[in-house]
Design an enzyme around this catalytic site. Structure first.
Site, PDB file in Angstrom:
ATOM      1  N   HIS A   1      11.926 -33.749  49.951  1.00 32.33           N
ATOM      2  CA  HIS A   1      11.116 -32.705  49.306  1.00 32.33           C
ATOM      3  C   HIS A   1      10.105 -33.278  48.319  1.00 32.33           C
ATOM      4  O   HIS A   1      10.348 -34.313  47.690  1.00 32.33           O
ATOM      5  CB  HIS A   1      12.012 -31.723  48.536  1.00 32.33           C
ATOM      6  CG  HIS A   1      12.875 -30.876  49.418  1.00 32.33           C
ATOM      7  ND1 HIS A   1      12.491 -29.641  49.871  1.00 32.33           N
ATOM      8  CD2 HIS A   1      14.108 -31.104  49.934  1.00 32.33           C
ATOM      9  CE1 HIS A   1      13.446 -29.128  50.635  1.00 32.33           C
ATOM     10  NE2 HIS A   1      14.456 -30.001  50.686  1.00 32.33           N
TER      11      HIS A   1
ATOM     12  N   HIS B   1      21.613 -28.995  56.389  1.00 33.71           N
ATOM     13  CA  HIS B   1      20.830 -27.834  55.952  1.00 33.71           C
ATOM     14  C   HIS B   1      19.695 -27.529  56.926  1.00 33.71           C
ATOM     15  O   HIS B   1      19.062 -28.429  57.470  1.00 33.71           O
ATOM     16  CB  HIS B   1      20.275 -28.067  54.538  1.00 33.71           C
ATOM     17  CG  HIS B   1      21.326 -27.925  53.475  1.00 33.71           C
ATOM     18  ND1 HIS B   1      21.199 -28.468  52.221  1.00 33.71           N
ATOM     19  CD2 HIS B   1      22.527 -27.287  53.494  1.00 33.71           C
ATOM     20  CE1 HIS B   1      22.275 -28.180  51.509  1.00 33.71           C
ATOM     21  NE2 HIS B   1      23.103 -27.473  52.255  1.00 33.71           N
TER      22      HIS B   1
ATOM     23  N   ASP C   1      18.303 -35.085  50.770  1.00 31.97           N
ATOM     24  CA  ASP C   1      18.268 -34.338  49.505  1.00 31.97           C
ATOM     25  C   ASP C   1      19.252 -34.907  48.490  1.00 31.97           C
ATOM     26  O   ASP C   1      19.802 -34.163  47.671  1.00 31.97           O
ATOM     27  CB  ASP C   1      18.609 -32.854  49.756  1.00 31.97           C
ATOM     28  CG  ASP C   1      17.497 -32.124  50.491  1.00 31.97           C
ATOM     29  OD1 ASP C   1      16.423 -32.708  50.714  1.00 31.97           O
ATOM     30  OD2 ASP C   1      17.719 -30.947  50.845  1.00 31.97           O
TER      31      ASP C   1
END
Ligand code: ZN
Ligand code: FE
Length: 259
Positions: free
Chosen positions: A170, A55, A132
Site C-alpha cells: 500500500h 486479504h 501488509d
C-alpha cells in the site's frame, strides 16, 4: 533484464509486476482488470501469481487472471488463496517460472495468521515482497496476530541486508510519516525523508520501494528500542513499558487512533 512495475489498484494498493522480456509475474493482484490492461498493452504473457496473504485486496484478481492464463499461484500454506498451486512457508525456496527469479519464503504472521514474505534478488538487487506487514515508515494492523508475533515478524524483516528493496502492498507513506513524527519528532533522517517522499507524491510517483536501511532509520515500529520512541509510547500510555513488545503494542494501538 528485470523490471518491476507498480500497478495501482483500488484507492492505495500496489500490484507489483515483475517483468522479464515478454513474460511477467504479479505479486498480490487484488484486481485483475488493471493487470490484464497492462499485460495486453505490453503484449506480455503472465507466468505466475505470487500471494503474500489472503486479504481480498491482494488475491481478489487471482480467479480473473487464471481464467486467461492458467499459471502457478505461489501463496501461504496456512491461508486460503484462490487457485493456489504451491503452498509455502518458512524455509521454502521457489523458482518463479518465466521471470527466473528465486525467492526464499519467510513466515511473518501478525497482520494475518499465515502471512508470508518473498525474499530474493531481482537482477543484482536484493528485494522483499512483504504485503501488509512492513510498510514504508509503518506496519500493518494486527487483524489475526499478537503484538509478540508482529514484533518478531518485523524484526525478521529488519534483519535483512540494509540495501534490500521493500515492496509492500500500500501507498500509506505520507500518513505513516505524520504518525512517525509524533512518535519521534527529532529524528532528522525522518524529517528529511518527509520532504523527499512528499516531493515524489507531488510528482505522482510511488514512494516505494523503500529499503530496509531507510526503514531501520525512520520506521518507529522498528525503533521501539530507541529511547525517544520508547519515551513517546510511555507518555501516550501514561505508564512505563517494560520491553520491546510492550512498546510495540502501545505504538500500534496509538497509531490506530492517531488523527
Ligand atoms: Zn492485508
Ligand atoms: Fe492490503
Amino acid at each position: 533484464m528485470l523490471s518491476i512495475i507498480p500497478i495501482p489498484a483500488f484507492r492505495d494498493n500496489y500490484i507489483w509486476l515483475i517483468r522479464k522480456g515478454m513474460r511477467a509475474a504479479v505479486v498480490d493482484p487484488g484486481d485483475a482488470a488493471p493487470v490484464i490492461a497492462y499485460l495486453e498493452r505490453e503484449r506480455l504473457q503472465l507466468s505466475a501469481i505470487i500471494a503474500t496473504h489472503h486479504h481480498n485486496d491482494h488475491v481478489g484478481g487471482n480467479v480473473g487472471l487464471l481464467a486467461r492464463w492458467p499459471v502457478p499461484v505461489f501463496g501461504p500454506a496456512r491461508e486460503t488463496i484462490p487457485g493456489r498451486t504451491n503452498a509455502l512457508g518458512e524455509g521454502d525456496r521457489v523458482r518463479v517460472p518465466g521471470i527466473d527469479v528465486t525467492f526464499d519464503v519467510l513466515d511473518i504472521p501478525g497482520h494475518t495468521a499465515g502471512h508470508i514474505a518473498f525474499v530474493g534478488s531481482l537482477g543484482s538487487v536484493p528485494a522483499v515482497f512483504c504485503g501488509d506487514t512492513l510498510f514504508a515508515v509503518g506496519c500493518g494492523r494486527l487483524f489475526e496476530g499478537t503484538p509478540t508475533e508482529m514484533w518478531s515478524s518485523l524484526s525478521k524483516l529488519a534483519a535483512l541486508p540494509s540495501e534490500t528493496r521493500v515492496f509492500c502492498g500500500h501507498e500509506y507513506t505520507l500518513a505513516n510519516i505524520r504518525f512517525a513524527l509524533a512518535a519521534e519528532p527529532d529524528n532528522r533522517t525522518l524529517i528529511a525523508r518527509q520532504s523527499r517522499e512528499e516531493q515524489k507524491r507531488a510528482r505522482g510517483e510511488p514512494t516505494l520501494p523503500s529499503t530496509i536501511g531507510d526503514e531501520r532509520a525512520t520506521n518507529p515500529f522498528l525503533r521501539v528500542e530507541v529511547p525517544a520512541v520508547k519515551a513517546a509510547a510511555e507518555a501516550h500510555a501514561h505508564h512505563l513499558l517494560e520491553n520491546a513488545v510492550a512498546t510495540f503494542a502501545e505504538l500500534r494501538a496509538w497509531k490506530n487512533v492517531f488523527q
